[in-house]
Design an enzyme around this catalytic site. Structure first.
Site, mmCIF file in Angstrom:
data_model
loop_
_atom_site.group_PDB
_atom_site.id
_atom_site.type_symbol
_atom_site.label_atom_id
_atom_site.label_comp_id
_atom_site.label_asym_id
_atom_site.label_seq_id
_atom_site.Cartn_x
_atom_site.Cartn_y
_atom_site.Cartn_z
ATOM 1 N N HIS A 49 0.513 -1.340 0.432
ATOM 2 C CA HIS A 49 -0.347 -0.042 0.472
ATOM 3 C C HIS A 49 0.496 1.288 -0.455
ATOM 4 O O HIS A 49 1.490 1.916 1.091
ATOM 5 C CB HIS A 49 -1.028 -0.078 1.101
ATOM 6 N N HIS A 51 1.458 5.392 -1.778
ATOM 7 C CA HIS A 51 1.287 6.330 -2.888
ATOM 8 C C HIS A 51 2.112 7.573 -2.953
ATOM 9 O O HIS A 51 3.414 7.378 -2.212
ATOM 10 C CB HIS A 51 1.021 7.613 -1.326
ATOM 11 N N LYS A 135 -9.258 -0.053 -6.099
ATOM 12 C CA LYS A 135 -9.053 -0.114 -4.809
ATOM 13 C C LYS A 135 -10.813 0.809 -4.898
ATOM 14 O O LYS A 135 -10.828 2.133 -5.872
ATOM 15 C CB LYS A 135 -8.045 1.143 -4.808
ATOM 16 N N HIS A 173 -10.857 1.478 1.377
ATOM 17 C CA HIS A 173 -10.652 2.190 2.414
ATOM 18 C C HIS A 173 -11.469 2.106 3.776
ATOM 19 O O HIS A 173 -12.500 2.002 2.758
ATOM 20 C CB HIS A 173 -10.353 3.629 1.969
ATOM 21 N N HIS A 211 -4.365 -0.822 5.782
ATOM 22 C CA HIS A 211 -4.738 -0.152 7.183
ATOM 23 C C HIS A 211 -5.736 0.080 8.331
ATOM 24 O O HIS A 211 -6.031 1.158 8.481
ATOM 25 C CB HIS A 211 -4.439 2.017 6.537
ATOM 26 N N ASP A 285 1.429 2.663 4.011
ATOM 27 C CA ASP A 285 0.399 4.025 3.381
ATOM 28 C C ASP A 285 1.338 4.701 3.090
ATOM 29 O O ASP A 285 0.852 6.306 3.824
ATOM 30 C CB ASP A 285 -0.645 3.357 4.690
HETATM 31 N N1 OTD Z 1 -4.724 8.342 4.154
HETATM 32 N N2 OTD Z 1 -3.734 10.097 3.052
HETATM 33 C C1 OTD Z 1 -3.375 9.850 1.904
HETATM 34 C C2 OTD Z 1 -4.359 8.643 1.963
HETATM 35 C C3 OTD Z 1 -3.993 7.830 3.296
HETATM 36 O O1 OTD Z 1 -6.385 6.400 3.548
HETATM 37 C C4 OTD Z 1 -5.136 6.315 2.645
HETATM 38 O O2 OTD Z 1 -4.469 5.792 1.516
HETATM 39 C C5 OTD Z 1 -3.047 10.355 0.862
HETATM 40 O O3 OTD Z 1 -2.559 11.623 1.399
HETATM 41 O O4 OTD Z 1 -2.974 10.175 -0.189
HETATM 42 C C6 OTD Z 1 -3.943 9.799 4.046
HETATM 43 O O5 OTD Z 1 -4.643 9.949 5.237
HETATM 44 ZN ZN ZN Z 2 -2.924 4.760 1.474
HETATM 45 ZN ZN ZN Z 3 -7.436 5.008 3.025
#
Ligand code: OTD
Ligand code: ZN
Ligand code: ZN
Length: 383
Positions: A49, A51, A135, A173, A211, A285
């Site tokens: 996971h 970004h 997702k 999520h 997460h 994450d």
């Molecule tokens: N959570 N911020 C972000 C994604 C995650 O939910 C998530 O996976 C982001 O900035 O893309 C966050 O706090």
């Molecule tokens: Zn995330």
């Molecule tokens: Zn998320």
């Protein structure tokens, strides 16, 4: 310009040594601590996971993950989101271009599910060989989720049936977005109102609850059939509780979604993950934002943990006396669940102190990592 707090902030690290550690576990910790200089050799981990962003930010962060991890499931919440296989293929190319020379890091792409995703798109995704999951962002649940799903049962069942047919996992999520539900209860309510009914309707759909943050999520994962539902766990939800958001002043760099929870939830997740169960695997994450977008009147959610994640996971397993179970969590359970081969190369984690940089500057900004400026143990290296 970002302003810094004039209050002499106690750093969030404090909450890693909570006064709530009981004597029994404390004795155990002391007895099981690894000696300084000790080295662990691990099958190269993957990050299930991540970004990676795009543009300058992508270039600023890509090498941090690529140095340590073999593969990563790359999240599609860009602006605009990655909703088609075509866009995923193009995004993958831009990630490959941002990698350091000689890197063999393999980005595993995902599609962003919307109310309008078609079953045909799932076929294309499977055929592409580069898209590995889809997702689900409930619309409004987190960063760049405004194009997400508004009504999963009303709009997405045919797509999810197609995914089950192709053995394509749904990554979730898991929070409801109803503003009348307390933010600390949103994961629990999501499990009750969406995940459990969804699994009843589609028992063959593979699901990763991303997460996880609560004991209810642990209970849910344990109640599902093995190999069909699993969870990723972040370093922050294993190490911090919600006190870390407010310790000595507001701590924007500890703000992420789902938001940090009470200590009892953190403890439940630590027990689950360090038990050796194959239902849990590494998903950082890691979610970088430019410093000014975190330290402002409406700060973004997301913790940048890629540079520190392995050190922190090792610390958690060490403290639980379960270092022997670390490798399955970092390197085996994820590929096994996704039906992919395990990595063959190795990395090392050496028990020696290292200082986390206070920030990572790039051309037009800087990123503040989790535990910026703190000293950590367990230094990862490639040889
Ligand atoms: N959570 N911020 C972000 C994604 C995650 O939910 C998530 O996976 C982001 O900035 O893309 C966050 O706090
Ligand atoms: Zn995330
Ligand atoms: Zn998320």
């Amino acid at each position: 310009m970002p302003t810094s707090c004039s209050f002499p902030c106690q750093r969030s690290w404090i909450s890693y040594h909570p006064s709530s550690i009981n004597l029994r576990s404390h004795r155990f910790v002391v007895a099981s601590s690894a000696a300084a200089g000790m080295e662990l050799s691990l099958t190269r981990p993957d990050d299930w996971h991540l970004h990676l962003r795009e543009g300058e930010l992508l270039h600023a962060v890509a090498s941090h993950s690529a140095r340590q991890f073999g593969r990563a499931i790359v999240m599609p919440n860009l602006k605009p989101p990655i909703t088609t296989t075509e866009a995923a293929v193009a995004y993958r190319q831009s990630i490959l271009k941002a990698l350091p020379e000689g890197s063999v890091f393999d980005p595993l792409m995902t599609l962003y599910l919307t109310d309008n995703t078609s079953p045909e798109e799932i076929k294309l995704a499977r055929q592409s060989g580069v898209v590995f999951a889809v997702k689900l962002y409930p619309a409004g649940a987190t960063t760049n989720s405004q194009d997400g799903v508004t009504d999963i049962f009303g709009k997405c069942i045919p797509v999810l049936e197609e995914m089950a047919k192709h053995n394509m996992p749904l990554l979730v999520h898991g929070e409801v977005t109803d503003p009348s539900v307390d933010i600390f209860d949103r994961e629990k309510v999501f499990i009750e109102t969406i995940l459990e009914p969804l699994l009843k309707k589609l028992p063959h759909l593979k699901i990763v609850m991303e997460h996880i943050t609560t004991m209810e999520a642990v209970k849910f994962i344990e109640s599902c059939s093995e190999g069909s539902v699993a969870a990723t766990v972040t370093p922050q939800h294993l190490i911090l509780n919600r006190n870390s958001l407010f310790q000595g002043g507001l701590q924007p760099h500890n703000y992420c979604l789902p938001v940090l929870k009470r200590e009892i939830h953190r403890e439940a997740i630590v027990s689950a993950v360090t038990s050796g169960s194959n239902r849990y695997f590494l998903g950082t994450d890691s979610a970088p934002h430019e410093r000014r977008r975190k330290e402002c009147t409406c700060g973004c959610a997301g913790i940048y943990n890629a540079p520190v994640a392995l050190s922190l996971y090792a610390k958690v397993f060490e403290q639980a006396g379960s270092l022997d179970k670390l490798e399955a969590f970092t390197s085996f359970n994820g590929p096994d669940f996704y039906g992919l081969p395990r990595n063959t190369s190795k990395i090392k984690l050496r028990k020696s102190s290292w200082k986390v940089p206070v920030s990572y500057p790039y051309e037009h900004g800087e990123i503040v990592p989790m535990f910026a400026g703190e000293t950590l143990e367990w230094l990862p290296s490639n040889n």
